[in-house]
Design a protein around this motif. Structure first.
Motif, short mmCIF file in Angstrom:
data_model
loop_
_atom_site.label_atom_id
_atom_site.label_comp_id
_atom_site.label_asym_id
_atom_site.label_seq_id
_atom_site.Cartn_x
_atom_site.Cartn_y
_atom_site.Cartn_z
N HIS A 39 91.77 30.30 55.43
CA HIS A 39 92.44 30.70 56.67
C HIS A 39 92.05 29.79 57.84
N GLY A 40 91.32 28.73 57.53
CA GLY A 40 90.90 27.79 58.58
C GLY A 40 89.74 28.29 59.43
N ILE A 41 89.03 29.30 58.94
CA ILE A 41 87.89 29.86 59.68
C ILE A 41 86.60 29.31 59.09
N ARG A 42 85.79 28.73 59.96
CA ARG A 42 84.50 28.19 59.55
C ARG A 42 83.40 29.19 59.89
N VAL A 43 82.44 29.33 59.00
CA VAL A 43 81.30 30.24 59.23
C VAL A 43 80.03 29.47 58.90
N ASN A 44 79.12 29.42 59.86
CA ASN A 44 77.84 28.75 59.70
C ASN A 44 76.77 29.62 60.35
N SER A 45 75.52 29.27 60.13
CA SER A 45 74.43 29.98 60.79
C SER A 45 73.40 28.99 61.30
N VAL A 46 72.66 29.42 62.29
CA VAL A 46 71.55 28.65 62.85
C VAL A 46 70.31 29.52 62.72
#
Length: 113
Positions: A39-46
């Motif tokens: 869906h073109g959604i990026r998910v990352n964490s810091v």
């Protein structure tokens, strides 16, 4: 954002529940990245290490601070909050449009793997 604290012996409280929840958050970010990429959604964490905040300022004043830092295994200081900014700037920039499913540790080598 998740935080990172390695499991260390002689802690005042058990590390397993704390570490387990943080690992779960990193895994959730990775899993959501796989599910939402179509869906073109990026998910990352810091994952920050020890950061100087109102909650951690007492650490530097403790009697054994210097001794703990000698055996800490990383940069012997708390991070400044603004030192986390670079990770967020990158993830929000056009340079990261193909970056998803990663965790960026900003931890002064705490828990380096």
């Amino acid at each position: 954002m998740t935080s990172y604290r390695p499991n260390r012996r002689n802690q005042a409280a058990p590390s397993a529940p704390y570490g387990g929840t943080k690992a779960a958050l990193r895994n959730m970010a990775h899993t959501l990245a796989m599910e939402w990429a179509q869906h073109g959604i990026r998910v990352n964490s810091v994952s920050p290490g020890f950061v100087r905040t109102a909650m951690t300022t007492y650490l530097e004043g403790s009697a054994d601070w210097e001794l703990k830092m000698r055996y800490y295994g990383g940069m012997p200081r708390l991070a400044k909050p603004q030192e986390l900014g670079g990770a967020y700037v990158y993830l929000l920039s056009d340079a990261a449009t193909y970056t998803t499913g990663i965790d960026i540790p900003v931890a002064g080598i705490v828990g380096a793997w």
